[in-house]
Design an enzyme around this catalytic site. Structure first.
Site, PDB file in Angstrom:
ATOM      1  N   ASP A  29      -3.298  -8.116  20.520  1.00 13.48           N
ATOM      2  CA  ASP A  29      -3.023  -9.444  20.925  1.00 13.48           C
ATOM      3  C   ASP A  29      -4.381 -10.315  21.017  1.00 13.48           C
ATOM      4  OD1 ASP A  29      -2.060 -11.874  21.847  1.00 13.48           O
ATOM      5  OD2 ASP A  29      -1.677 -10.872  23.854  1.00 13.48           O
ATOM      6  N   ASN A  31      -4.271 -13.733  21.360  1.00 12.72           N
ATOM      7  CA  ASN A  31      -4.044 -14.834  22.054  1.00 12.72           C
ATOM      8  C   ASN A  31      -3.263 -15.239  23.683  1.00 12.72           C
ATOM      9  OD1 ASN A  31      -1.546 -14.391  21.419  1.00 12.72           O
ATOM     10  ND2 ASN A  31      -1.222 -16.624  20.193  1.00 12.72           N
ATOM     11  N   ASP A  33      -0.428 -13.791  24.551  1.00  7.36           N
ATOM     12  CA  ASP A  33       0.796 -13.832  24.777  1.00  7.36           C
ATOM     13  C   ASP A  33       1.729 -12.730  24.903  1.00  7.36           C
ATOM     14  OD1 ASP A  33       0.966 -12.906  22.383  1.00  7.36           O
ATOM     15  OD2 ASP A  33       1.873 -14.718  21.343  1.00  7.36           O
ATOM     16  N   ASP A  37      -1.061  -9.837  16.890  1.00  3.29           N
ATOM     17  CA  ASP A  37      -0.948 -10.885  16.066  1.00  3.29           C
ATOM     18  C   ASP A  37      -2.094 -10.684  14.966  1.00  3.29           C
ATOM     19  OD1 ASP A  37      -3.458 -11.575  16.936  1.00  3.29           O
ATOM     20  OD2 ASP A  37      -2.077 -12.717  18.737  1.00  3.29           O
ATOM     21  N   ASP A 106       4.865  -6.052   4.125  1.00  2.00           N
ATOM     22  CA  ASP A 106       6.325  -5.694   3.920  1.00  2.00           C
ATOM     23  C   ASP A 106       7.030  -6.725   3.148  1.00  2.00           C
ATOM     24  OD1 ASP A 106       8.866  -4.208   4.587  1.00  2.00           O
ATOM     25  OD2 ASP A 106       7.546  -3.354   6.473  1.00  2.00           O
ATOM     26  N   ASP A 208      11.483  -3.192   1.551  1.00  2.05           N
ATOM     27  CA  ASP A 208      12.128  -2.809   2.720  1.00  2.05           C
ATOM     28  C   ASP A 208      13.652  -2.116   2.112  1.00  2.05           C
ATOM     29  OD1 ASP A 208      13.019  -2.423   5.799  1.00  2.05           O
ATOM     30  OD2 ASP A 208      14.528  -4.124   5.059  1.00  2.05           O
ATOM     31  N   GLU A 271      11.260   1.748   0.190  1.00  2.00           N
ATOM     32  CA  GLU A 271      12.017   2.605   1.401  1.00  2.00           C
ATOM     33  C   GLU A 271      13.199   2.949   1.038  1.00  2.00           C
ATOM     34  OE1 GLU A 271      13.317   2.046   5.937  1.00  2.00           O
ATOM     35  OE2 GLU A 271      13.829   0.623   4.488  1.00  2.00           O
ATOM     36  N   HIS A 333       8.021   2.909  12.078  1.00  2.00           N
ATOM     37  CA  HIS A 333       8.783   2.304  13.526  1.00  2.00           C
ATOM     38  C   HIS A 333      10.006   2.389  13.510  1.00  2.00           C
ATOM     39  CE1 HIS A 333       9.395   0.362   9.557  1.00  2.00           C
ATOM     40  NE2 HIS A 333      10.178  -0.637  10.215  1.00  2.00           N
ATOM     41  N   ASP A 334      10.596   3.266  12.711  1.00  2.68           N
ATOM     42  CA  ASP A 334      12.159   3.545  13.177  1.00  2.68           C
ATOM     43  C   ASP A 334      12.527   4.917  13.635  1.00  2.68           C
ATOM     44  OD1 ASP A 334      12.987   0.942  11.856  1.00  2.68           O
ATOM     45  OD2 ASP A 334      12.720   1.811   9.787  1.00  2.68           O
TER      46      ASP A 334
HETATM   47  C1  NOJ Z   1      14.322  -0.937   7.490  1.00  3.64           C
HETATM   48  C2  NOJ Z   1      13.129  -1.325   8.191  1.00  3.64           C
HETATM   49  O1  NOJ Z   1      12.259  -0.230   8.261  1.00  3.64           O
HETATM   50  C3  NOJ Z   1      13.956  -1.259   9.719  1.00  3.64           C
HETATM   51  O2  NOJ Z   1      13.287  -1.494  10.633  1.00  3.64           O
HETATM   52  C4  NOJ Z   1      14.838  -2.619   9.474  1.00  3.64           C
HETATM   53  O3  NOJ Z   1      15.504  -2.798  10.845  1.00  3.64           O
HETATM   54  C5  NOJ Z   1      15.855  -2.518   8.470  1.00  3.64           C
HETATM   55  N1  NOJ Z   1      15.262  -1.890   7.148  1.00  3.64           N
HETATM   56  C6  NOJ Z   1      16.662  -3.731   7.993  1.00  3.64           C
HETATM   57  O4  NOJ Z   1      15.521  -4.343   7.398  1.00  3.64           O
END
Ligand code: NOJ
Length: 543
Positions: A29, A31, A33, A37, A106, A208, A271, A333-334
């Protein structure tokens, strides 16, 4: 080790390189918040240069109502004010390039935000010119949704819209309506968005959820999921047979590829969570190439045993179509972080695996620190998936927590309260302290990346034997006369494995003191070692 040089033109940058994924809300970060960023990422580029990665992939930074934290885009050619401005982006890109690194954005083609002007028009009336940009269908005679398809994030994949009484389709949240990729105007608009960023100098895109781009136009009901068991998330009740992986996807990917190939040296990563055999189609064909790197996520779900990982490597390599380049992913991140999946003791072993396999590795931010999933209390939950389907472990907040930079308040990530909590051990598990500790995972990761980059056998070489023996997985990497073997002990006990060698080049457990001369390699608990074998290894070792 036999010195061999690679010539610059021999391989593309993305074949030689290591990709590093940044979740922008959580990197730095600038700034105050509490949310990361673009200017913050720019401040931290020297760290990434020091680590040695070649390319950065940013999860989405486009304008978005943030229903799915940026995966619901409301403008494909802008930057969300939370992350900064287009100038901040251009500056980040220039500074990344100045340091010899690449920047991958992305791109979210399957759906927009429900606040995107296209969808606002589309839903306005049944005869709006943009109506057909999305997937609208009539209700069943009973008034129910058109079929039994479910959203990935809970509930039906259809939402009824009051204005016309029709339903629109969304593979994810109702706030993420699916685009209709059978409409050529949609393709054209999305190609224009790609051109916008390519012309600015962006080096590639991670696309994505491309397996979701098309659905069966006949709206056939999905069959029950044969693997469904009581206690599993209700989103898994039906197999997604008619919702994913339709053959038309390949045409769209070929179209994207024609766009990026008009520029110099750009990359497409795709992906698609699919079985390995199906992932291969995403490379396309020699006449209609698809993405250069369809993500290989199969280490994420693999059983953490030498034999299972060995089988996976052999299977994946065997399935690759000629001329196609492999890649590997340990986390993103998933999905649950690698340190939580395999345990802290095995995090270094996993890192050595990722960085010595054949193919482009993608490293998830903070995995180089061995960060584990951070516990999130019910009040702290931000992820819409967990909010909609609570209690099944779907929540992704634990893997999206701020990068711990140092031991100061808020770990040097922000001066405010961070949007998600920091790891409880940030006072010790942070970049500053691991940089100062030669035995840390961070230093090992850096050493592995440096070794990989200067050693063609590791960077671009092929495999020799791939063999598991009890808890030890061994594979060779070869390039010309250069030959290395990697031996990984998946167990918590010391093992002696027959592996004639002259030298241990790098170990996950630090300096090796008592080297056994001869043919046995001693591996301490969870130790991985890169060694110079004395001779070509053959299928079966003799002790
Ligand atoms: C895959 C992404 O990696 C995930 O984070 C997202 O929620 C879904 N696609 C929907 O875009």
């Amino acid at each position: 080790m036999t010195p061999v040089e690679l010539h610059n033109g021999d391989f593309a940058w993305w074949q030689r390189g290591v990709i590093y994924q940044i979740y922008p809300r959580s990197f730095q970060d600038s700034n105050g918040d509490g949310i990361g960023d673009l200017a913050g990422i720019t401040q931290r580029l020297d760290y990434l240069r020091w680590l040695g990665v070649d390319a950065i992939w940013l999860s989405p930074v486009n304008p978005s109502p943030m229903a799915d934290f940026g995966y619901d885009v409301s403008d494909y050619v802008g930057i969300d004010p939370i992350f900064g401005t287009l100038d901040d982006f251009d500056n980040l890109l220039a500074e990344t390039h100045r340091r010899g690194m690449k920047l991958i954005m992305d791109f979210v083609p399957n759906h927009t935000s429900d606040q995107h002007p296209w969808f606002l028009e589309s839903r306005a009336s049944a005869d709006n010119p943009k109506r057909d940009w999305y997937v609208w269908r009539d209700a069943r005679p009973s008034g129910a949704a058109p079929n039994n398809w479910l959203s990935e994030f809970g509930g039906p994949a259809w939402t009824r819209d009051e204005i016309t009484g029709q339903y629109y389709y969304h593979a994810y949240l109702p706030q993420q309506p699916d685009l209709n990729w059978r409409n050529p105007a949609v393709r054209e608009a999305m190609h224009q968005a790609l051109h916008f960023w390519l012309a600015r100098g962006v080096d590639g895109f991670r696309l994505d959820t491309v397996h979701h781009l098309f659905e069966d136009p006949g709206l056939t009901d999905n069959p029950p999921n044969p693997d469904f068991r009581p206690g599993m998330s209700p989103t898994l009740t039906f197999a997604r047979k008619h919702q994913v992986d339709l053959p038309e996807v390949q045409e769209v990917l070929a179209g994207f590829r024609r766009v990026t190939d008009a520029y110099d040296a750009r990359l497409l990563v795709g992906e698609a969570y699919l079985p390995l055999e199906k992932v291969m189609a995403y490379y396309g064909t020699p006449h209609a190439p698809g993405v250069q790197l369809p993500f290989n996520f199969h280490l994420i779900g693999a059983t953490w045993k030498a034999s299972a990982i060995g089988d996976l490597i052999t299977q994946y390599d065997g399935l690759l179509p000629p001329g196609c380049w492999p890649n590997w992913v340990l986390g993103n991140h998933d999905r649950t972080r690698i340190a939580s999946r395999v345990g802290a003791d095995s995090a270094a072993l996993a890192t050595m695996l990722l960085l010595t396999l054949r193919g482009t590795p993608t490293l998830y931010y903070a995995d180089e620190l061995g960060l584990a999933d951070v516990p999130i209390s019910p009040e702290q939950v931000r992820d819409p998936w967990e909010l909609r389907v609570p209690g099944f472990g779907s929540g992704r907040d634990p893997v999206r927590t701020p990068m711990p930079w140092d031991g100061s308040p808020h770990a040097g990530f922000t001066t405010a309260t961070p949007w998600l909590p920091l790891n409880g051990d940030f006072a010790v598990r942070n970049v500053e302290s691991q940089r100062a500790d030669a035995a840390s995972l961070l230093r090992l990761t850096r050493d592995l990346i440096a070794l990989r980059q200067r050693t063609p056998a590791l960077c671009v070489g092929g495999y020799g034997i791939i063999e598991s023996r009890g808890d030890v997985l061994t594979y060779e990497r070869l390039w010309g006369e250069q030959r290395l073997a990697i031996a990984l002990n998946f167990s918590g006990t010391t093992v002696y494995t027959p592996l004639p060698h002259t030298r241990v080049v790098l170990s996950t457990v630090g300096p090796r003191t008592a080297e056994l001369p001869g043919s046995l390699l001693c591996l301490r608990p969870f130790e991985g070692a890169i060694i110079e074998p004395t001779q070509q290894l053959h299928g079966g070792f003799s002790a």
